[in-house]
Design a protein around this motif. Sequence first.
Motif, PDB file in Angstrom:
ATOM      1  N   ARG A  66     -11.799  15.213  -2.352  1.00 30.61           N
ATOM      2  CA  ARG A  66     -10.644  15.164  -1.458  1.00 30.61           C
ATOM      3  C   ARG A  66      -9.814  13.891  -1.660  1.00 30.61           C
ATOM      4  O   ARG A  66      -8.588  13.919  -1.518  1.00 30.61           O
ATOM      5  N   PHE A  67     -10.479  12.777  -1.977  1.00 26.88           N
ATOM      6  CA  PHE A  67      -9.802  11.495  -2.132  1.00 26.88           C
ATOM      7  C   PHE A  67      -9.812  11.099  -3.601  1.00 26.88           C
ATOM      8  O   PHE A  67     -10.754  11.394  -4.345  1.00 26.88           O
ATOM      9  N   THR A  68      -8.752  10.378  -4.001  1.00 24.62           N
ATOM     10  CA  THR A  68      -8.660   9.876  -5.379  1.00 24.62           C
ATOM     11  C   THR A  68      -8.148   8.442  -5.360  1.00 24.62           C
ATOM     12  O   THR A  68      -7.111   8.157  -4.738  1.00 24.62           O
ATOM     13  N   ILE A  69      -8.864   7.556  -6.035  1.00 27.52           N
ATOM     14  CA  ILE A  69      -8.431   6.171  -6.159  1.00 27.52           C
ATOM     15  C   ILE A  69      -7.770   5.998  -7.521  1.00 27.52           C
ATOM     16  O   ILE A  69      -8.215   6.567  -8.525  1.00 27.52           O
ATOM     17  N   SER A  70      -6.684   5.219  -7.542  1.00 32.52           N
ATOM     18  CA  SER A  70      -5.989   4.966  -8.796  1.00 32.52           C
ATOM     19  C   SER A  70      -5.373   3.575  -8.760  1.00 32.52           C
ATOM     20  O   SER A  70      -5.264   2.961  -7.693  1.00 32.52           O
ATOM     21  N   ARG A  71      -4.974   3.115  -9.915  1.00 26.84           N
ATOM     22  CA  ARG A  71      -4.477   1.740 -10.035  1.00 26.84           C
ATOM     23  C   ARG A  71      -3.229   1.742 -10.906  1.00 26.84           C
ATOM     24  O   ARG A  71      -3.208   2.373 -11.958  1.00 26.84           O
ATOM     25  N   ASP A  72      -2.198   1.057 -10.449  1.00 26.37           N
ATOM     26  CA  ASP A  72      -0.949   0.913 -11.200  1.00 26.37           C
ATOM     27  C   ASP A  72      -0.788  -0.560 -11.528  1.00 26.37           C
ATOM     28  O   ASP A  72      -0.396  -1.363 -10.679  1.00 26.37           O
ATOM     29  N   TYR A  73      -1.088  -0.917 -12.779  1.00 28.62           N
ATOM     30  CA  TYR A  73      -1.033  -2.320 -13.167  1.00 28.62           C
ATOM     31  C   TYR A  73       0.394  -2.868 -13.103  1.00 28.62           C
ATOM     32  O   TYR A  73       0.598  -4.019 -12.752  1.00 28.62           O
ATOM     33  N   ALA A  74       1.360  -2.043 -13.426  1.00 34.81           N
ATOM     34  CA  ALA A  74       2.748  -2.510 -13.432  1.00 34.81           C
ATOM     35  C   ALA A  74       3.200  -2.926 -12.039  1.00 34.81           C
ATOM     36  O   ALA A  74       4.028  -3.821 -11.883  1.00 34.81           O
ATOM     37  N   LYS A  75       2.653  -2.263 -11.023  1.00 30.36           N
ATOM     38  CA  LYS A  75       3.057  -2.554  -9.642  1.00 30.36           C
ATOM     39  C   LYS A  75       2.020  -3.395  -8.903  1.00 30.36           C
ATOM     40  O   LYS A  75       2.181  -3.660  -7.713  1.00 30.36           O
ATOM     41  N   ASN A  76       0.944  -3.797  -9.601  1.00 29.29           N
ATOM     42  CA  ASN A  76      -0.128  -4.565  -8.955  1.00 29.29           C
ATOM     43  C   ASN A  76      -0.618  -3.880  -7.685  1.00 29.29           C
ATOM     44  O   ASN A  76      -0.836  -4.520  -6.655  1.00 29.29           O
ATOM     45  N   THR A  77      -0.785  -2.593  -7.766  1.00 27.70           N
ATOM     46  CA  THR A  77      -1.102  -1.796  -6.583  1.00 27.70           C
ATOM     47  C   THR A  77      -2.230  -0.820  -6.872  1.00 27.70           C
ATOM     48  O   THR A  77      -2.311  -0.261  -7.966  1.00 27.70           O
ATOM     49  N   VAL A  78      -3.074  -0.654  -5.866  1.00 31.22           N
ATOM     50  CA  VAL A  78      -4.128   0.347  -5.896  1.00 31.22           C
ATOM     51  C   VAL A  78      -3.830   1.375  -4.810  1.00 31.22           C
ATOM     52  O   VAL A  78      -3.379   1.015  -3.722  1.00 31.22           O
ATOM     53  N   TYR A  79      -4.067   2.621  -5.133  1.00 28.52           N
ATOM     54  CA  TYR A  79      -3.751   3.705  -4.206  1.00 28.52           C
ATOM     55  C   TYR A  79      -5.016   4.468  -3.815  1.00 28.52           C
ATOM     56  O   TYR A  79      -5.994   4.491  -4.550  1.00 28.52           O
ATOM     57  N   LEU A  80      -4.932   5.103  -2.670  1.00 29.09           N
ATOM     58  CA  LEU A  80      -5.957   6.054  -2.256  1.00 29.09           C
ATOM     59  C   LEU A  80      -5.225   7.305  -1.785  1.00 29.09           C
ATOM     60  O   LEU A  80      -4.595   7.302  -0.725  1.00 29.09           O
ATOM     61  N   GLN A  81      -5.280   8.337  -2.594  1.00 31.88           N
ATOM     62  CA  GLN A  81      -4.698   9.613  -2.227  1.00 31.88           C
ATOM     63  C   GLN A  81      -5.731  10.393  -1.433  1.00 31.88           C
ATOM     64  O   GLN A  81      -6.840  10.641  -1.925  1.00 31.88           O
ATOM     65  N   MET A  82      -5.378  10.755  -0.215  1.00 29.29           N
ATOM     66  CA  MET A  82      -6.311  11.447   0.681  1.00 29.29           C
ATOM     67  C   MET A  82      -5.751  12.827   1.003  1.00 29.29           C
ATOM     68  O   MET A  82      -4.687  12.940   1.610  1.00 29.29           O
ATOM     69  N   ASN A  83      -6.451  13.838   0.563  1.00 29.72           N
ATOM     70  CA  ASN A  83      -6.056  15.226   0.811  1.00 29.72           C
ATOM     71  C   ASN A  83      -7.043  15.907   1.747  1.00 29.72           C
ATOM     72  O   ASN A  83      -8.172  15.439   1.924  1.00 29.72           O
ATOM     73  N   SER A  84      -6.606  16.999   2.317  1.00 31.10           N
ATOM     74  CA  SER A  84      -7.468  17.793   3.210  1.00 31.10           C
ATOM     75  C   SER A  84      -8.164  16.911   4.239  1.00 31.10           C
ATOM     76  O   SER A  84      -9.377  16.975   4.427  1.00 31.10           O
ATOM     77  N   LEU A  85      -7.377  16.102   4.907  1.00 28.68           N
ATOM     78  CA  LEU A  85      -7.944  15.146   5.856  1.00 28.68           C
ATOM     79  C   LEU A  85      -8.629  15.846   7.016  1.00 28.68           C
ATOM     80  O   LEU A  85      -8.200  16.917   7.470  1.00 28.68           O
ATOM     81  N   LYS A  86      -9.698  15.215   7.482  1.00 29.56           N
ATOM     82  CA  LYS A  86     -10.487  15.726   8.595  1.00 29.56           C
ATOM     83  C   LYS A  86     -10.480  14.699   9.719  1.00 29.56           C
ATOM     84  O   LYS A  86     -10.236  13.505   9.487  1.00 29.56           O
ATOM     85  N   SER A  87     -10.827  15.155  10.921  1.00 33.47           N
ATOM     86  CA  SER A  87     -10.837  14.226  12.061  1.00 33.47           C
ATOM     87  C   SER A  87     -11.831  13.092  11.824  1.00 33.47           C
ATOM     88  O   SER A  87     -11.603  11.971  12.265  1.00 33.47           O
ATOM     89  N   GLU A  88     -12.909  13.381  11.102  1.00 30.62           N
ATOM     90  CA  GLU A  88     -13.904  12.344  10.837  1.00 30.62           C
ATOM     91  C   GLU A  88     -13.440  11.298   9.831  1.00 30.62           C
ATOM     92  O   GLU A  88     -14.139  10.316   9.593  1.00 30.62           O
ATOM     93  N   ASP A  89     -12.275  11.494   9.249  1.00 28.81           N
ATOM     94  CA  ASP A  89     -11.699  10.475   8.369  1.00 28.81           C
ATOM     95  C   ASP A  89     -10.952   9.408   9.161  1.00 28.81           C
ATOM     96  O   ASP A  89     -10.498   8.407   8.587  1.00 28.81           O
ATOM     97  N   THR A  90     -10.815   9.606  10.456  1.00 28.97           N
ATOM     98  CA  THR A  90     -10.136   8.639  11.305  1.00 28.97           C
ATOM     99  C   THR A  90     -10.859   7.302  11.279  1.00 28.97           C
ATOM    100  O   THR A  90     -12.056   7.229  11.548  1.00 28.97           O
ATOM    101  N   ALA A  91     -10.133   6.245  10.918  1.00 32.24           N
ATOM    102  CA  ALA A  91     -10.730   4.917  10.785  1.00 32.24           C
ATOM    103  C   ALA A  91      -9.639   3.927  10.398  1.00 32.24           C
ATOM    104  O   ALA A  91      -8.513   4.319  10.073  1.00 32.24           O
ATOM    105  N   VAL A  92     -10.017   2.658  10.425  1.00 29.80           N
ATOM    106  CA  VAL A  92      -9.181   1.634   9.803  1.00 29.80           C
ATOM    107  C   VAL A  92      -9.630   1.526   8.352  1.00 29.80           C
ATOM    108  O   VAL A  92     -10.822   1.367   8.075  1.00 29.80           O
ATOM    109  N   TYR A  93      -8.683   1.633   7.451  1.00 32.58           N
ATOM    110  CA  TYR A  93      -8.976   1.588   6.017  1.00 32.58           C
ATOM    111  C   TYR A  93      -8.614   0.214   5.461  1.00 32.58           C
ATOM    112  O   TYR A  93      -7.507  -0.284   5.699  1.00 32.58           O
ATOM    113  N   TYR A  94      -9.559  -0.355   4.729  1.00 34.71           N
ATOM    114  CA  TYR A  94      -9.396  -1.689   4.170  1.00 34.71           C
ATOM    115  C   TYR A  94      -9.428  -1.643   2.649  1.00 34.71           C
ATOM    116  O   TYR A  94     -10.251  -0.945   2.057  1.00 34.71           O
ATOM    117  N   CYS A  95      -8.561  -2.422   2.053  1.00 39.37           N
ATOM    118  CA  CYS A  95      -8.568  -2.609   0.604  1.00 39.37           C
ATOM    119  C   CYS A  95      -9.439  -3.822   0.281  1.00 39.37           C
ATOM    120  O   CYS A  95      -9.483  -4.787   1.049  1.00 39.37           O
TER     121      CYS A  95
END
Length: 125
Positions: A66-95
Amino acid sequence: QVQLVESGGGLVQAGESLRLSCAASGSIFSYNLMGWYRQAPGKQRESVAILNSGGSTYYADSVKDRFTISRDYAKNTVYLQMNSLKSEDTAVYYCAADRRDLPPRLLSVWAPRDWGQGTQVTVSS
């Protein structure tokens, strides 16, 4: 000291998607390990997705496929794509980021040294 700034959190309904972003100060080439953790109310912080310098990944069982982590070196950014979210995914997310590196078999036990301030994700059912 690295500065990590998360964004992209919000309130969504179950089944919807969100993409979290983590912008790092300086070049993310400096950070061999980058990942996402989360903490729900009353629970311990847990690892969600981790990426090492070689591109190997670790995903918690609860988010696999459901989730995919990826990294864009050009933008100095890391992403977390979250699909099909569920109520149990509710939280504070930290990098998290680290100049150390780990082999794939140890990603699940990584203890990050640097953290962002967190972004709230709320999934309504």
